[in-house]
Scaffold this active site. Structure first.
Site, PDB file in Angstrom:
ATOM      1  N   CYS A 126       0.860  -1.176   0.000  1.00 32.19           N
ATOM      2  CA  CYS A 126       0.000   0.000   0.000  1.00 32.19           C
ATOM      3  C   CYS A 126       0.899   1.229   0.000  1.00 32.19           C
ATOM      4  O   CYS A 126       1.977   1.205   0.585  1.00 32.19           O
ATOM      5  CB  CYS A 126      -0.890   0.012   1.243  1.00 32.19           C
ATOM      6  SG  CYS A 126      -2.161   1.297   1.186  1.00 32.19           S
ATOM      7  N   CYS A 130      -0.356   4.840   6.352  1.00 25.80           N
ATOM      8  CA  CYS A 130      -1.055   5.071   7.631  1.00 25.80           C
ATOM      9  C   CYS A 130      -0.175   4.542   8.757  1.00 25.80           C
ATOM     10  O   CYS A 130       0.357   3.439   8.668  1.00 25.80           O
ATOM     11  CB  CYS A 130      -2.421   4.398   7.645  1.00 25.80           C
ATOM     12  SG  CYS A 130      -3.498   5.033   6.345  1.00 25.80           S
ATOM     13  N   CYS A 347      -7.533  -6.787  11.226  1.00 25.15           N
ATOM     14  CA  CYS A 347      -7.389  -5.534  10.474  1.00 25.15           C
ATOM     15  C   CYS A 347      -5.993  -4.960  10.627  1.00 25.15           C
ATOM     16  O   CYS A 347      -5.482  -4.830  11.732  1.00 25.15           O
ATOM     17  CB  CYS A 347      -8.348  -4.471  10.998  1.00 25.15           C
ATOM     18  SG  CYS A 347     -10.041  -4.959  10.901  1.00 25.15           S
TER      19      CYS A 347
HETATM   20  N1  SAH Z   1      -6.884   1.119   2.494  1.00 25.11           N
HETATM   21  C1  SAH Z   1      -8.244   0.890   2.853  1.00 25.11           C
HETATM   22  C2  SAH Z   1      -8.598  -0.555   3.155  1.00 25.11           C
HETATM   23  C3  SAH Z   1      -7.636  -1.416   3.970  1.00 25.11           C
HETATM   24  S1  SAH Z   1      -7.548  -1.344   5.721  1.00 25.11           S
HETATM   25  C4  SAH Z   1      -8.612   1.777   4.030  1.00 25.11           C
HETATM   26  O1  SAH Z   1      -7.734   2.440   4.561  1.00 25.11           O
HETATM   27  O2  SAH Z   1      -9.784   1.837   4.375  1.00 25.11           O
HETATM   28  C5  SAH Z   1      -9.015  -1.880   6.452  1.00 25.11           C
HETATM   29  C6  SAH Z   1      -9.247  -1.196   7.797  1.00 25.11           C
HETATM   30  O3  SAH Z   1      -8.345  -1.667   8.821  1.00 25.11           O
HETATM   31  C7  SAH Z   1      -9.042   0.296   7.706  1.00 25.11           C
HETATM   32  O4  SAH Z   1     -10.059   0.970   8.374  1.00 25.11           O
HETATM   33  C8  SAH Z   1      -7.723   0.470   8.401  1.00 25.11           C
HETATM   34  O5  SAH Z   1      -7.567   1.784   8.846  1.00 25.11           O
HETATM   35  C9  SAH Z   1      -7.832  -0.540   9.516  1.00 25.11           C
HETATM   36  N2  SAH Z   1      -6.548  -0.856  10.139  1.00 25.11           N
HETATM   37  C10 SAH Z   1      -5.311  -0.742   9.606  1.00 25.11           C
HETATM   38  N3  SAH Z   1      -4.369  -1.108  10.496  1.00 25.11           N
HETATM   39  C11 SAH Z   1      -5.020  -1.453  11.627  1.00 25.11           C
HETATM   40  C12 SAH Z   1      -4.583  -1.938  12.895  1.00 25.11           C
HETATM   41  N4  SAH Z   1      -3.292  -2.143  13.165  1.00 25.11           N
HETATM   42  N5  SAH Z   1      -5.534  -2.210  13.813  1.00 25.11           N
HETATM   43  C13 SAH Z   1      -6.845  -2.042  13.531  1.00 25.11           C
HETATM   44  N6  SAH Z   1      -7.304  -1.594  12.363  1.00 25.11           N
HETATM   45  C14 SAH Z   1      -6.409  -1.303  11.411  1.00 25.11           C
END
Ligand code: SAH
Length: 373
Positions: A126, A130, A347
Site C-alpha cells: 500500500c 497510515c 485488520c
Molecule cells: N486502504 C483501505 C482498506 C484497507 S484497511 C482503508 O484504509 O480503508 C481496512 C481497515 O483496517 C481500515 O479501516 C484500516 O484503517 C484498519 N486498520 C489498519 N491497520 C489497523 C490496525 N493495526 N488495527 C486495527 N485496524 C487497522
C-alpha cells in the site's frame, strides 16, 4: 546483454495473452465475438470460470471445438495460487496467495453464523503510509489486476465449497487507488452468472481518495466504508497522511454526496481505537459534531498490534465509554470483534511478500523477510 531467444519469446507470448479472469461478462463476450463466434459463448465462458470454477478450456464442453482451440492458443489463466492457509480457532482462515510474478497477498475468510465474509486485497502493499497499519510498513509494489482481485474470491469459493455471502475490500491496499480493476472485479462479484452478491453485501473501504469517491458513486452502488480514525485534521494528518491532500472539509462532502438520494444508504466510518491517541471523550465529542447530518454508522476497531509498532490498543472500558458517548448522540456505533488475531489476520495485520518500490521500507524494521529479486 543477450537474452536467450526462446525465453524471450515465452515471456512476450504470455505477457500479450489475455488473462481470462481479468474479463467480466462483457469482456468475455467481446473476446469471443472478436474471434468470430457468437456472444452467448462468451457468457458461457464467463459462467464456466466463475460459477463452475472451471478454467481448463478443453473442459468447457458447450463451447465449439474451434473456439476452445483459439482460447487455448490465445488466452491464459493466471489465477493467484494459494501457497499457505492458516486456520484460526475462531474459524477465521487466512490464505497467502502467490501471483504470477512471485508477489504475495493475503485474503481472509471470517465465518459468523450462516454468513461468511471474505476480506480481499486490492494492491501488493500500500502506498498510503497510515502510521498504525502493518501493510503500510511494507511499502508498495503494484496494483492487482482485476483477475487477481476476483481470483481471491474464485479461490475462496472453491476452498469453502460456497461463495462468500459478503465481501469487504479491507485487505492489503487502497481499493480506490486501483479504481478500474476494483470496479471490474466488483461487477463480477455481483453478476448472476458468477457470484451473485447484492451490492449491499460488498463493502469498499477507503482511506479517503476524494475524487474517486465521486467517481465510484457514478459507476457502482456498493457500500462505502471510510477509514476516519480522527475528527480533526491535525490528528488525521498524523494517522492517515492522505488527509494532507484530501482533508476533512473535502472528505465529508464527498461522503455526503455518496449516500445522497437514497434514505437507506449510509457511510460506515472505521475508527481504530489507539490508547491515548484518539480514544478520549473529547475525541468522541468532536466526532459527533463532525458527523452531524450524515447518515452514519461508526465501527470502532480496537487497534491490532504488530511487530515494530509503538501504538497500544485502547483498554476495553475506554472503547465502551467512547461507544456509549457516540450512541448517546443517536449515531449507531459498534465495536468490531477482533477475529483471527492469532494468525495475524486481523485488520491492519495483513502483510504479503512485497518488493517495495516506494522505498518507504528503508529504515523501517521489516515485518517479513524481504525476498531476493
Ligand atoms: N486502504 C483501505 C482498506 C484497507 S484497511 C482503508 O484504509 O480503508 C481496512 C481497515 O483496517 C481500515 O479501516 C484500516 O484503517 C484498519 N486498520 C489498519 N491497520 C489497523 C490496525 N493495526 N488495527 C486495527 N485496524 C487497522
Amino acid at each position: 546483454m543477450r537474452t536467450h531467444p526462446l525465453s524471450a519469446r515465452i515471456v512476450t507470448a504470455t505477457a500479450s495473452k489475455t488473462d481470462l479472469p481479468d474479463l467480466d461478462r462483457k469482456g468475455c463476450e467481446d473476446l469471443v465475438t472478436g474471434m468470430g463466434f457468437k456472444g452467448f459463448h462468451g457468457r458461457s465462458l464467463f459462467k464456466w470460470i466463475h460459477k463452475h470454477g472451471v478454467v481448463d478450456c478443453e473442459a468447457m464442453t458447450d463451447l465449439p471445438k474451434a473456439l476452445r482451440r483459439r482460447l487455448l492458443d490465445e488466452t491464459c489463466v493466471r489465477l493467484p495460487r494459494p501457497i499457505a492457509v492458516q486456520p484460526a480457532a475462531d474459524g477465521t482462515r487466512k490464505w497467502v496467495l502467490e501471483l504470477a510474478d512471485g508477489q504475495r497477498v493475503e485474503t481472509v475468510s471470517i465465518p459468523e453464523g450462516c454468513r461468511t465474509t471474505l476480506c480481499i486485497s486490492s494492491q501488493v502493499g500500500c502506498s498510503l503510509a497510515c502510521s498504525f497499519c502493518a501493510t503500510a510498513r511494507q511499502g508498495f509494489n503494484r496494483n492487482l489486476a482485476a483477475g487477481e482481485i476476483i481470483g481471491q474470491v474464485w479461490h475462496a469459493t472453491r476452498a469453502l465449497g460456497a461463495a462468500p455471502t459478503n465481501i469487504v475490500l479491507m485487505g492489503m491496499g487502497e481499493p480506490l487507488a486501483n479504481f478500474d480493476a476494483v470496479v471490474t472485479a466488483m461487477g463480477i462479484m455481483q453478476d448472476d452468472l458468477a457470484y451473485m452478491l447484492s451490492k449491499h453485501r460488498i463493502t469498499l473501504s477507503t482511506s479517503g481518495l476524494v475524487p474517486n469517491i465521486y467517481r465510484l458513486r457514478k459507476v457502482s452502488e456498493v457500500a462505502l466504508a471510510v477509514s476516519l480514525h480522527a475528527a480533526d485534521n491535525a490528528l488525521r494528518d498524523r494517522l492517515v497522511p492522505i488527509n494532507r491532500k484530501y482533508p476533512l472539509e473535502a472528505l465529508l462532502p464527498a461522503c455526503k454526496a455518496f449516500v445522497a438520494g437514497d434514505k437507506r444508504r449510509r457511510i460506515t466510518w472505521e475508527y481504530v481505537m489507539i490508547d491515548g491517541v484518539n480514544d478520549q471523550i473529547t475525541h468522541a465529542k468532536r466526532l459527533i459534531r463532525l458527523l452531524e447530518g450524515i447518515p452514519s454508522k461508526l465501527n470502532l476497531i480496537p487497534f491490532n498490534p504488530f511487530p515494530g509498532s509503538d501504538f497500544r490498543t485502547s483498554p476495553r472500558e475506554q472503547v465502551e465509554t467512547f461507544r456509549r458517548r457516540i450512541l448517546g448522540s443517536g449515531i449507531m456505533a459498534t465495536t468490531r470483534k477482533t477475529r483471527g488475531d492469532e494468525i495475524a489476520a486481523a485488520c491492519g495485520q495483513l502483510v504479503g511478500r512485497v518488493r517495495d518500490r516506494s522505498r518507504r521500507t528503508a529504515g523501517w524494521q521489516p515485518v517479513v523477510e524481504a525476498t531476493a529479486p
